[in-house]
Design a protein around this motif. Sequence first.
Motif, PDB file in Angstrom:
ATOM      1  N   PHE A 270     -39.596  35.442  89.071  1.00 16.70           N
ATOM      2  CA  PHE A 270     -39.413  34.937  87.714  1.00 16.70           C
ATOM      3  C   PHE A 270     -40.455  33.935  87.240  1.00 16.70           C
ATOM      4  O   PHE A 270     -40.434  33.558  86.075  1.00 16.70           O
ATOM      5  CB  PHE A 270     -38.025  34.312  87.571  1.00 16.70           C
ATOM      6  N   VAL A 271     -41.338  33.474  88.112  1.00 18.57           N
ATOM      7  CA  VAL A 271     -42.420  32.609  87.645  1.00 18.57           C
ATOM      8  C   VAL A 271     -43.548  33.512  87.168  1.00 18.57           C
ATOM      9  O   VAL A 271     -44.301  34.076  87.966  1.00 18.57           O
ATOM     10  CB  VAL A 271     -42.890  31.646  88.753  1.00 18.57           C
ATOM     11  N   LEU A 272     -43.643  33.661  85.858  1.00 20.49           N
ATOM     12  CA  LEU A 272     -44.637  34.535  85.245  1.00 20.49           C
ATOM     13  C   LEU A 272     -45.646  33.685  84.495  1.00 20.49           C
ATOM     14  O   LEU A 272     -45.366  32.548  84.118  1.00 20.49           O
ATOM     15  CB  LEU A 272     -43.958  35.518  84.283  1.00 20.49           C
ATOM     16  N   ALA A 273     -46.805  34.229  84.279  1.00 23.24           N
ATOM     17  CA  ALA A 273     -47.850  33.475  83.595  1.00 23.24           C
ATOM     18  C   ALA A 273     -47.374  33.059  82.207  1.00 23.24           C
ATOM     19  O   ALA A 273     -46.650  33.806  81.540  1.00 23.24           O
ATOM     20  CB  ALA A 273     -49.122  34.312  83.485  1.00 23.24           C
ATOM     21  N   PRO A 274     -47.766  31.871  81.743  1.00 27.05           N
ATOM     22  CA  PRO A 274     -47.347  31.441  80.400  1.00 27.05           C
ATOM     23  C   PRO A 274     -47.735  32.462  79.333  1.00 27.05           C
ATOM     24  O   PRO A 274     -48.794  33.078  79.401  1.00 27.05           O
ATOM     25  CB  PRO A 274     -48.110  30.127  80.212  1.00 27.05           C
ATOM     26  N   VAL A 293     -51.313  38.251  80.226  1.00 28.15           N
ATOM     27  CA  VAL A 293     -52.369  38.434  81.225  1.00 28.15           C
ATOM     28  C   VAL A 293     -51.727  39.046  82.457  1.00 28.15           C
ATOM     29  O   VAL A 293     -50.525  38.930  82.676  1.00 28.15           O
ATOM     30  CB  VAL A 293     -53.046  37.094  81.583  1.00 28.15           C
ATOM     31  N   ASP A 294     -52.530  39.705  83.275  1.00 29.23           N
ATOM     32  CA  ASP A 294     -51.991  40.361  84.465  1.00 29.23           C
ATOM     33  C   ASP A 294     -51.693  39.310  85.525  1.00 29.23           C
ATOM     34  O   ASP A 294     -52.605  38.675  86.062  1.00 29.23           O
ATOM     35  CB  ASP A 294     -52.970  41.392  85.010  1.00 29.23           C
ATOM     36  N   ASP A 295     -50.429  39.113  85.830  1.00 25.54           N
ATOM     37  CA  ASP A 295     -50.030  38.090  86.788  1.00 25.54           C
ATOM     38  C   ASP A 295     -49.329  38.678  88.004  1.00 25.54           C
ATOM     39  O   ASP A 295     -48.691  37.961  88.767  1.00 25.54           O
ATOM     40  CB  ASP A 295     -49.112  37.057  86.120  1.00 25.54           C
ATOM     41  N   GLY A 296     -49.440  40.008  88.196  1.00 20.47           N
ATOM     42  CA  GLY A 296     -48.803  40.624  89.353  1.00 20.47           C
ATOM     43  C   GLY A 296     -47.299  40.642  89.281  1.00 20.47           C
ATOM     44  O   GLY A 296     -46.629  40.789  90.310  1.00 20.47           O
ATOM     45  N   ASN A 417     -56.441  44.449  79.268  1.00 22.34           N
ATOM     46  CA  ASN A 417     -55.638  43.236  79.173  1.00 22.34           C
ATOM     47  C   ASN A 417     -54.636  43.371  78.021  1.00 22.34           C
ATOM     48  O   ASN A 417     -55.009  43.744  76.908  1.00 22.34           O
ATOM     49  CB  ASN A 417     -56.561  42.041  78.935  1.00 22.34           C
ATOM     50  N   PRO A 418     -53.340  43.128  78.260  1.00 21.92           N
ATOM     51  CA  PRO A 418     -52.338  43.349  77.204  1.00 21.92           C
ATOM     52  C   PRO A 418     -52.614  42.590  75.916  1.00 21.92           C
ATOM     53  O   PRO A 418     -52.495  43.153  74.822  1.00 21.92           O
ATOM     54  CB  PRO A 418     -51.036  42.878  77.873  1.00 21.92           C
ATOM     55  N   HIS A 484     -59.579  51.464  88.435  1.00 23.13           N
ATOM     56  CA  HIS A 484     -58.921  52.720  88.804  1.00 23.13           C
ATOM     57  C   HIS A 484     -58.801  53.586  87.569  1.00 23.13           C
ATOM     58  O   HIS A 484     -58.462  53.109  86.486  1.00 23.13           O
ATOM     59  CB  HIS A 484     -57.538  52.445  89.391  1.00 23.13           C
ATOM     60  N   SER A 485     -59.076  54.863  87.758  1.00 23.20           N
ATOM     61  CA  SER A 485     -59.061  55.775  86.617  1.00 23.20           C
ATOM     62  C   SER A 485     -57.678  55.912  86.017  1.00 23.20           C
ATOM     63  O   SER A 485     -57.527  56.232  84.840  1.00 23.20           O
ATOM     64  CB  SER A 485     -59.569  57.157  87.051  1.00 23.20           C
ATOM     65  N   GLY A 486     -56.631  55.652  86.822  1.00 21.79           N
ATOM     66  CA  GLY A 486     -55.282  55.696  86.289  1.00 21.79           C
ATOM     67  C   GLY A 486     -54.921  54.472  85.488  1.00 21.79           C
ATOM     68  O   GLY A 486     -53.870  54.427  84.847  1.00 21.79           O
ATOM     69  N   GLY A 487     -55.747  53.428  85.568  1.00 21.36           N
ATOM     70  CA  GLY A 487     -55.538  52.271  84.726  1.00 21.36           C
ATOM     71  C   GLY A 487     -54.545  51.267  85.240  1.00 21.36           C
ATOM     72  O   GLY A 487     -54.165  50.365  84.508  1.00 21.36           O
ATOM     73  N   GLN A 488     -54.117  51.366  86.519  1.00 22.34           N
ATOM     74  CA  GLN A 488     -53.111  50.413  86.966  1.00 22.34           C
ATOM     75  C   GLN A 488     -53.161  50.161  88.463  1.00 22.34           C
ATOM     76  O   GLN A 488     -52.759  49.094  88.929  1.00 22.34           O
ATOM     77  CB  GLN A 488     -51.714  50.923  86.585  1.00 22.34           C
ATOM     78  N   ALA A 489     -53.650  51.090  89.245  1.00 22.59           N
ATOM     79  CA  ALA A 489     -53.512  50.998  90.694  1.00 22.59           C
ATOM     80  C   ALA A 489     -54.160  49.744  91.260  1.00 22.59           C
ATOM     81  O   ALA A 489     -53.682  49.196  92.247  1.00 22.59           O
ATOM     82  CB  ALA A 489     -54.107  52.238  91.359  1.00 22.59           C
ATOM     83  N   GLU A 490     -55.252  49.257  90.646  1.00 19.09           N
ATOM     84  CA  GLU A 490     -55.873  48.058  91.184  1.00 19.09           C
ATOM     85  C   GLU A 490     -54.945  46.852  91.083  1.00 19.09           C
ATOM     86  O   GLU A 490     -55.045  45.901  91.856  1.00 19.09           O
ATOM     87  CB  GLU A 490     -57.203  47.764  90.469  1.00 19.09           C
ATOM     88  N   GLY A 491     -53.999  46.885  90.146  1.00 20.16           N
ATOM     89  CA  GLY A 491     -53.061  45.789  90.000  1.00 20.16           C
ATOM     90  C   GLY A 491     -52.038  45.704  91.111  1.00 20.16           C
ATOM     91  O   GLY A 491     -51.433  44.649  91.333  1.00 20.16           O
ATOM     92  N   PHE A 492     -51.818  46.794  91.850  1.00 23.99           N
ATOM     93  CA  PHE A 492     -50.837  46.772  92.931  1.00 23.99           C
ATOM     94  C   PHE A 492     -51.273  45.855  94.076  1.00 23.99           C
ATOM     95  O   PHE A 492     -50.430  45.309  94.785  1.00 23.99           O
ATOM     96  CB  PHE A 492     -50.596  48.185  93.447  1.00 23.99           C
TER      97      PHE A 492
END
Length: 777
Positions: A270-274, A293-296, A417-418, A484-492
């Motif tokens: 539950f601690v997410l980036a501001p 922002v991408d905070d995992g 970036n969202p 990553h060509s799928g647009g998300q795998a590097e975030g894992f």
Amino acid sequence: MALTPLAERDESDTSPGHPPRRPGMPWRSGWWPAGLVLVATAAVLHAYGVSLVTSGVFGLYVGLAVALPGMLLWRLLRRGPLGEDLAVGAAVGYGLEILAYVPARALGVPLAALAAPAAVLVVFALVPGLRRNWRSVGRAPAGWSWTLAGIALVLLFWSTVYFRHHGFGWPSYGRPDIDLPFHLALVGELKHHMDLVTPWVVSEPVYYHWFAYADMAATSWATGIEPYVLVARLSMLPVIFASVVAVAALGRRVAGSWRAGALTAVAAFFVLAPDPYGWVQDLFYRDYGFNAVDDGSDIRLTLWTSPTQTFGSLLFVPLMLVLLDVLRDPVVPRRKWAALAVLPAAVMGAKASFLPTLLCALLLVLAVHLLRRRSLHRRAAVALGIVLGWMVFAQLVLFGGESQGLGLGPLDVLRRNPAGVSTHYTEDPRGYRLVVLLALTLLGWAAMWCGAAGLGRRRLLDPDAVLLAGLPLAGFAVLLLFGHSGGQAEGFFLQGARPYAAALATWGLLSLLPGRSRRRAALGSVLGAVLAGVALVYVIRLADGGEVPVIGPERRAAAVTLALVWPWAVVGAVALGAAVLAWRARSAFAAGLVVAFLLGCCAPTAVRQMGYAYADGRDNGWHDRADLWPVVTEGTLEAGRWLRDHSSPDDLVATNMHCAYEGRRGRSACDRRHFGIAAYSERRVLVESWAYTAEAHDQELVQGVPQEHTDYWRPRVLADNDAAFADPSLETVGRLRDRYGVTWLFTEDDIMPSSPELPRYATLMFRAGHCAVYKIK
């Protein structure tokens, strides 16, 4: 300095022989919160179409065949309270289940996999020296149990965001997340085969982390539950709940107190980036739970849309617990070295991103120790060798040396970036814009995990602390340096490291706060700092307004840059000012209040996520939604299951459709993510589609298009396949039968009808919706 020994800081009064506090209060028992979670889960599942009988059968299987034998094996290493041991043991139990299922399925007797957990239960019941492992040591305090139950209930509610879009009937099953049929197809492949091929295009091997699908296949065999129900409802829930408790166990092991364990679990989820913006993001990012922002974050639909990530996260925890003991304990028993040698085997096939980040973290441990002590950290070196060995094995054997679309791409992730996408800021991804978004991302991570600084330089350089810090640092490096060509795998890579960043930050924060004797006096100040952070974010949101600052004729890039930066600048300026005052005061407690303030700035992000999840259900419906993109044709489920029930698992199917439904409606390019026939029939298809394969990712570079829009690299096979439907004859249909071994034809006739001559050469066996099943004569 090593991790603080558990016995020195454990405040639970749960040592053997010590009576529990206030025994007359039944609600202080850990059974009450656990029971509440079970009852709530059964009720939610029943509301979403899963009968109480099905839930009960599934629960018994997970409890008796996974968690209980896994707990007993885990207790060979460390025996503790029941809740912790069951959760960490569940991870071990899943590993045992997969280890047993693979040879059982290969031998054609999948139910024989049940012999492994049964043998564990029998041996631990009959061998006198092992019987003590049935007994727990200590008891968790009520606050810990209720906190974790609260986290589990929130995650159960969050899961309904996925449930409401994945119903059991038409039209809901036709508009799922596009990856759901992909998961189902792989479950079907693991259910019936162990000589694995990609079931939607049999020319391609499976180079993927498939252990989660093996678990679902084993569960389906043992319980008789439909794979769809397992994927869309059941299988991830015990994994998620066990992860909550396992992460809390990690936090307690790291910082040495129950309080630290509970706070680590809260922070991990539950601690997410501001998110100081008054406006909401682009619909895709909002619906899937991504932050500015991408905070995992784990509070996003990847909890369900990526079962491999969720499954791998749980299986990684016992490996980390053992590795921390190896780095910390003066003497390491042989059984822990044996566990360290074996546990990476389960992780490597659960998710490919965990062992590489662990390898980087261990390299960091070696480097820091070498610089500090001018000597080799031998235990870390041995662990590095073990992890490297399993990683090489996985890369060569499981993944065939393929990259699966992951490659160098510095700052590529910032193009998605969202906040940048929502404002069209990244439509022209100039260098300065990516740097702006990078700075905001770094600020977000600093706000979440700055508590780690409370350990001080000397503690942070200890091997165990370096290991914990190395995982998120490696994950963050992958996020920034690779694409990553799928647009998300590097975030894992980053997402999997989150619990360890949370443990480190919690450990540091608690080091800054007063001890037990002054804790109550300090609690008001800490809560005040948290509320100040919350208030600041809401004030900024109010000042920012609800209009999205989109680049266009009325708003230039400089204005959008200012709109993106100033809310963060306010948060940063206030935090920096408070930090300067704390530094001048030379007060650890003042520094702790600064950390608490920043955590308060993070809190509204999770509140916004949950608020949207509720508002979405209230406004758009809680059940059987059909408002995602259409990817499955009407009748596919019914026709697929008929084919499954009337054919052999070794039969081969051919189809006339190769484009996902979304790729055929209003788009010029065909989307090759069509997996529904393999998914619901549990049969292999000659060529249904070819996306999500290693070769498709390789073809991106050759053809210059994303892998879901590539042309099939075996044109002769595709031409022979399609000729049987477009121009059926003894020759064209016979070629499928004689050259390729096809037995069944599966047609989708809503967009591209097959020839009316087809019934002359194949017998119509079943029809549902727009789909029909033929058997070649």
